[in-house]
Design a protein around this motif. Structure first.
Motif: not given
Length: 135
Positions: A72-75, A104-106, A119-124, A129-132
């Protein structure tokens, strides 16, 4: 000489892992799989340097993403494909500590490519996730 964190863009998140290099890689791949992300490539940059006759600390570049989040971001803006798939680098410093760098591309897709916040919410969620994963 000890490697410092050096200068990098504010959108780059650097995390120090409590795990060794190989365990960190395994934990990251497991966590990505757990959220439906695909690892598109795992590039051993140290190995590539060695093939060129050069030395490099242990460094692996991982390209990953989830087409449900990225498409969706690329679209919305085809230029945003320059930022996708997502990528991170796992590297080991001179003292044997493992670090993970993630852009963090968001933080950049919104202001630079005018991508809507929803559209950015999933990337945020990726930074958390990485910190955990490295704790």
């Amino acid at each position: 000489m000890t490697i410092g964190h050096g200068q990098h863009p504010s959108s780059v998140v650097t995390l120090k892992s409590v795990h060794d290099f190989d365990t960190t890689i395994t934990r990251i791949k497991t966590a990505l799989d757990g959220v439906g992300a695909i690892v598109f490539a795992d590039v051993d940059q140290r190995e590539a340097a060695g093939l060129a006759g050069l030395d490099l600390r242990r460094t692996r570049l991982i390209l990953f993403g989830n087409p449900k989040a990225g498409t969706p971001i690329m679209a919305a803006n085809p230029h945003s494909a320059l930022e996708l798939p997502l990528r991170l680098v796992v590297w080991e410093d001179d003292t044997g500590h493992t670090h993970v760098d993630y852009r963090d591309v968001s933080q950049t897709l919104g202001p630079l490519y005018a991508i809507a916040p929803e559209l950015l919410a999933p990337l945020q969620r990726m930074t958390g996730l990485l910190q955990n994963t490295v704790q």
